[in-house]
Design a protein around this motif. Sequence first.
Motif, PDB file in Angstrom:
ATOM      1  N   PHE A  60     -16.174  41.136  15.772  1.00 20.74           N
ATOM      2  CA  PHE A  60     -15.435  42.334  15.371  1.00 20.74           C
ATOM      3  C   PHE A  60     -14.445  42.056  14.243  1.00 20.74           C
ATOM      4  O   PHE A  60     -14.220  42.914  13.379  1.00 20.74           O
ATOM      5  N   VAL A  61     -13.842  40.869  14.244  1.00 22.11           N
ATOM      6  CA  VAL A  61     -12.954  40.503  13.142  1.00 22.11           C
ATOM      7  C   VAL A  61     -13.752  40.396  11.842  1.00 22.11           C
ATOM      8  O   VAL A  61     -13.349  40.928  10.802  1.00 22.11           O
ATOM      9  N   TYR A  62     -14.889  39.727  11.901  1.00 22.06           N
ATOM     10  CA  TYR A  62     -15.712  39.557  10.711  1.00 22.06           C
ATOM     11  C   TYR A  62     -16.240  40.905  10.220  1.00 22.06           C
ATOM     12  O   TYR A  62     -16.378  41.122   9.014  1.00 22.06           O
ATOM     13  N   PHE A  63     -16.522  41.796  11.157  1.00 21.71           N
ATOM     14  CA  PHE A  63     -17.023  43.130  10.803  1.00 21.71           C
ATOM     15  C   PHE A  63     -16.012  43.856   9.922  1.00 21.71           C
ATOM     16  O   PHE A  63     -16.349  44.355   8.834  1.00 21.71           O
ATOM     17  N   TYR A  64     -14.754  43.937  10.369  1.00 24.02           N
ATOM     18  CA  TYR A  64     -13.803  44.681   9.540  1.00 24.02           C
ATOM     19  C   TYR A  64     -13.312  43.862   8.345  1.00 24.02           C
ATOM     20  O   TYR A  64     -12.941  44.418   7.308  1.00 24.02           O
ATOM     21  N   TYR A  65     -13.360  42.548   8.461  1.00 20.19           N
ATOM     22  CA  TYR A  65     -12.993  41.674   7.339  1.00 20.19           C
ATOM     23  C   TYR A  65     -13.941  41.892   6.157  1.00 20.19           C
ATOM     24  O   TYR A  65     -13.499  42.064   5.014  1.00 20.19           O
ATOM     25  N   THR A  66     -15.243  41.917   6.422  1.00 15.67           N
ATOM     26  CA  THR A  66     -16.201  42.151   5.346  1.00 15.67           C
ATOM     27  C   THR A  66     -16.203  43.618   4.910  1.00 15.67           C
ATOM     28  O   THR A  66     -16.474  43.929   3.751  1.00 15.67           O
ATOM     29  N   GLY A  67     -15.898  44.514   5.839  1.00 13.85           N
ATOM     30  CA  GLY A  67     -15.880  45.931   5.514  1.00 13.85           C
ATOM     31  C   GLY A  67     -14.787  46.325   4.548  1.00 13.85           C
ATOM     32  O   GLY A  67     -14.859  47.378   3.894  1.00 13.85           O
ATOM     33  N   VAL A  68     -13.766  45.484   4.425  1.00 12.27           N
ATOM     34  CA  VAL A  68     -12.663  45.759   3.502  1.00 12.27           C
ATOM     35  C   VAL A  68     -13.167  45.873   2.062  1.00 12.27           C
ATOM     36  O   VAL A  68     -12.538  46.542   1.226  1.00 12.27           O
ATOM     37  N   ILE A 104      -3.718  37.650  15.951  1.00 16.44           N
ATOM     38  CA  ILE A 104      -4.930  38.444  15.749  1.00 16.44           C
ATOM     39  C   ILE A 104      -4.747  39.855  16.294  1.00 16.44           C
ATOM     40  O   ILE A 104      -5.180  40.833  15.674  1.00 16.44           O
ATOM     41  N   THR A 105      -4.094  39.964  17.442  1.00 22.66           N
ATOM     42  CA  THR A 105      -3.852  41.284  18.031  1.00 22.66           C
ATOM     43  C   THR A 105      -3.006  42.154  17.115  1.00 22.66           C
ATOM     44  O   THR A 105      -3.371  43.287  16.795  1.00 22.66           O
ATOM     45  N   VAL A 106      -1.881  41.611  16.668  1.00 22.70           N
ATOM     46  CA  VAL A 106      -0.989  42.375  15.790  1.00 22.70           C
ATOM     47  C   VAL A 106      -1.671  42.688  14.465  1.00 22.70           C
ATOM     48  O   VAL A 106      -1.624  43.818  13.963  1.00 22.70           O
ATOM     49  N   GLY A 107      -2.331  41.671  13.886  1.00 25.14           N
ATOM     50  CA  GLY A 107      -3.001  41.864  12.609  1.00 25.14           C
ATOM     51  C   GLY A 107      -4.110  42.899  12.685  1.00 25.14           C
ATOM     52  O   GLY A 107      -4.266  43.731  11.786  1.00 25.14           O
ATOM     53  N   SER A 108      -4.874  42.878  13.767  1.00 18.96           N
ATOM     54  CA  SER A 108      -5.979  43.825  13.923  1.00 18.96           C
ATOM     55  C   SER A 108      -5.462  45.252  14.096  1.00 18.96           C
ATOM     56  O   SER A 108      -6.055  46.199  13.566  1.00 18.96           O
ATOM     57  N   VAL A 109      -4.373  45.404  14.828  1.00 14.68           N
ATOM     58  CA  VAL A 109      -3.785  46.741  14.994  1.00 14.68           C
ATOM     59  C   VAL A 109      -3.270  47.259  13.646  1.00 14.68           C
ATOM     60  O   VAL A 109      -3.470  48.429  13.297  1.00 14.68           O
ATOM     61  N   LEU A 110      -2.620  46.389  12.877  1.00 13.98           N
ATOM     62  CA  LEU A 110      -2.149  46.788  11.546  1.00 13.98           C
ATOM     63  C   LEU A 110      -3.316  47.198  10.651  1.00 13.98           C
ATOM     64  O   LEU A 110      -3.244  48.199   9.932  1.00 13.98           O
ATOM     65  N   ASN A 131      -7.984  39.002   5.696  1.00 11.25           N
ATOM     66  CA  ASN A 131      -8.253  37.609   5.341  1.00 11.25           C
ATOM     67  C   ASN A 131      -7.495  36.649   6.248  1.00 11.25           C
ATOM     68  O   ASN A 131      -8.032  35.623   6.662  1.00 11.25           O
ATOM     69  N   GLY A 132      -6.240  36.989   6.529  1.00 12.45           N
ATOM     70  CA  GLY A 132      -5.425  36.127   7.381  1.00 12.45           C
ATOM     71  C   GLY A 132      -5.952  36.033   8.792  1.00 12.45           C
ATOM     72  O   GLY A 132      -6.035  34.943   9.370  1.00 12.45           O
ATOM     73  N   VAL A 133      -6.325  37.170   9.362  1.00 10.25           N
ATOM     74  CA  VAL A 133      -6.871  37.190  10.726  1.00 10.25           C
ATOM     75  C   VAL A 133      -8.186  36.416  10.784  1.00 10.25           C
ATOM     76  O   VAL A 133      -8.414  35.617  11.700  1.00 10.25           O
ATOM     77  N   ILE A 166     -11.042  46.883  18.753  1.00  7.56           N
ATOM     78  CA  ILE A 166     -11.795  46.111  19.748  1.00  7.56           C
ATOM     79  C   ILE A 166     -11.457  44.622  19.614  1.00  7.56           C
ATOM     80  O   ILE A 166     -11.288  43.918  20.614  1.00  7.56           O
ATOM     81  N   ALA A 167     -11.350  44.148  18.371  1.00  6.51           N
ATOM     82  CA  ALA A 167     -10.978  42.747  18.143  1.00  6.51           C
ATOM     83  C   ALA A 167      -9.614  42.449  18.758  1.00  6.51           C
ATOM     84  O   ALA A 167      -9.420  41.413  19.412  1.00  6.51           O
ATOM     85  N   GLY A 168      -8.660  43.371  18.550  1.00  2.00           N
ATOM     86  CA  GLY A 168      -7.332  43.189  19.128  1.00  2.00           C
ATOM     87  C   GLY A 168      -7.362  43.212  20.642  1.00  2.00           C
ATOM     88  O   GLY A 168      -6.680  42.420  21.298  1.00  2.00           O
ATOM     89  N   ALA A 169      -8.181  44.100  21.217  1.00  4.08           N
ATOM     90  CA  ALA A 169      -8.285  44.201  22.674  1.00  4.08           C
ATOM     91  C   ALA A 169      -8.877  42.924  23.270  1.00  4.08           C
ATOM     92  O   ALA A 169      -8.416  42.426  24.306  1.00  4.08           O
TER      93      ALA A 169
END
Length: 201
Positions: A3-11, A62-68, A101-103, A168-171
């Motif tokens: 899920f992190v990679y999904f939104y990371y590449t989606g940026v 990761i939780t905070v970063g994903s929510v942001l 990128n950071g997450v 979902i990544a944050g959860a």
Amino acid sequence: MFFVYFYYTGVTYTTPYLKGALGASATLVLLIGTIRTYGITLFSGPVFGAIASKVGSPSRVITVGSVLAAVVLLGFVFLPQKPAIAVLAAVLVIFLGFVANGVFGIVSGQLTEGKVPLEVFGTASGLLSVVGFLPDTFSSTWFGKLMDQKGNAAYDDIFIILAISALIAGAIAVVLLWYVKKHKADEPLDEAVADAGIVEA
């Protein structure tokens, strides 16, 4: 990781969003793309790594970063698609790129945080790579089809999908925090049992 990679590449879809939906100038789009590719990438990983080390938990960061990231992505949905908003959107794109990128830079640290045994660490790392990078197999096709069907209106759908992925990544990171906390709570009992020479049936 998935899920992190999904939104990371989606940026990356924020660049055509600036040009296609907001009508940003080619100069602004090029500048943002350059900053995101050659500026943010160099600094975000080390910064988030330092924060994770100071906090003592990649999952918390990761939780905070994903929510942001989710908040910014949803923000794009509600921004009016007008050229006047392009500069504000560009600032948000840079911030989102920095966070994503950071997450992504610290997400593999969850293997260590989750205390994956050394004897299966290699296998776990391999599975992480296989499953984590699966979005590459479908995300471009999915989002491309949305854009073919809806044009610029597809960006709202894309950003909502990415925001859900970030949440979902944050959860999942919260679940890992719970697991680590539970594991630590069980450790004293396990040590006491071992010291007493008691073997569980």
